[in-house]
Enzyme design. Sequence first.
Site, PDB file in Angstrom:
ATOM      1  N   GLY A 115       0.834  -1.193   0.000  1.00 51.66           N
ATOM      2  CA  GLY A 115       0.000   0.000   0.000  1.00 51.66           C
ATOM      3  C   GLY A 115       0.868   1.241   0.000  1.00 51.66           C
TER       4      GLY A 115
ATOM      5  N   HIS B  68      -2.494   7.732   6.709  1.00 49.79           N
ATOM      6  CA  HIS B  68      -1.464   8.575   6.075  1.00 49.79           C
ATOM      7  C   HIS B  68      -2.071   9.857   5.529  1.00 49.79           C
ATOM      8  CE1 HIS B  68       2.251   6.307   6.197  1.00 49.79           C
ATOM      9  NE2 HIS B  68       1.706   5.221   5.668  1.00 49.79           N
TER      10      HIS B  68
ATOM     11  N   GLN C 200       2.884   9.918   1.232  1.00 49.36           N
ATOM     12  CA  GLN C 200       4.227   9.335   1.359  1.00 49.36           C
ATOM     13  C   GLN C 200       5.149   9.724   0.212  1.00 49.36           C
ATOM     14  OE1 GLN C 200       2.302   5.288   2.126  1.00 49.36           O
ATOM     15  NE2 GLN C 200       4.284   5.072   3.130  1.00 49.36           N
TER      16      GLN C 200
ATOM     17  N   CYS D  45       5.726  -0.205   7.189  1.00 49.56           N
ATOM     18  CA  CYS D  45       5.371   0.948   6.362  1.00 49.56           C
ATOM     19  C   CYS D  45       6.584   1.337   5.527  1.00 49.56           C
ATOM     20  CB  CYS D  45       4.981   2.113   7.276  1.00 49.56           C
ATOM     21  SG  CYS D  45       4.564   3.618   6.388  1.00 49.56           S
ATOM     22  N   LEU D  46       6.355   1.655   4.257  1.00 52.29           N
ATOM     23  CA  LEU D  46       7.476   2.043   3.390  1.00 52.29           C
ATOM     24  C   LEU D  46       8.134   3.332   3.884  1.00 52.29           C
ATOM     25  CD1 LEU D  46       5.973   1.190  -0.117  1.00 52.29           C
ATOM     26  CD2 LEU D  46       7.642  -0.124   1.221  1.00 52.29           C
TER      27      LEU D  46
ATOM     28  N   HIS E 133      -4.597   1.720   7.416  1.00 51.44           N
ATOM     29  CA  HIS E 133      -3.227   2.246   7.502  1.00 51.44           C
ATOM     30  C   HIS E 133      -3.021   3.371   6.472  1.00 51.44           C
ATOM     31  CE1 HIS E 133       1.304   1.403   7.845  1.00 51.44           C
ATOM     32  NE2 HIS E 133       1.220   2.205   6.792  1.00 51.44           N
ATOM     33  N   GLU E 134      -3.463   3.132   5.224  1.00 57.21           N
ATOM     34  CA  GLU E 134      -3.243   4.135   4.170  1.00 57.21           C
ATOM     35  C   GLU E 134      -4.104   5.385   4.385  1.00 57.21           C
ATOM     36  OE1 GLU E 134      -0.674   3.668   2.566  1.00 57.21           O
ATOM     37  OE2 GLU E 134      -0.519   1.521   2.963  1.00 57.21           O
TER      38      GLU E 134
HETATM   39 NI    NI Z   1       2.526   3.287   5.571  1.00 58.58          NI
END
Ligand code: NI
Length: 167
Positions: A46, A137, A51, A91-92, A133-134
């Site tokens: 995701g 963000h 991000q 998370c990236l 989660h997304e």
């Molecule tokens: Ni993330």
Amino acid sequence: MALLPILHFPDPRLHTKAAPVAEVDDRIRTLIRDMAETMYEAPGIGLAATQVDVHERVVVIDVSEDHSDLLALINPEILERSGEQIGEEGCLSVPGIYDKVKRAERVRVRALDQNGERFELEAEGLLAVCIQHELDHLDGKVFVEYLSLLKQGRIKNKLIKRARITA
Ligand code: NI
């Protein structure tokens, strides 16, 4: 197509609240293609526009193993949450850090698709976690903020040190 640079925690830009997309046009469709390519390359399941330092309400998700199930959500809203699950998240934007977070087991979401059409989706399990989660963000929230302040401090120090070594 282009790979986009991903912001890393504790970059303050990750705490920006994203604005709604006013019009689903070619610019947004290109953003989605670039975000999907960036997510697959990372690899991750995701990615939110926040991000990649674009503060508009767009996320891409693909929880399949073979990159066959891309889901793009524009201006997503969670209409209903039910149940509870605790899973290990990563998370990236927080590379190498994984920890347990409590989330709803099921969510019902409304969003626009890439043609600007409104649709609804029910999700559970991993997909439900990923959506929550997304969407966090887009509101400027990173998953580590659910952890204790002590853990958040350790994670910050670790990532700042690592950034210095690799810079
Ligand atoms: Ni993330």
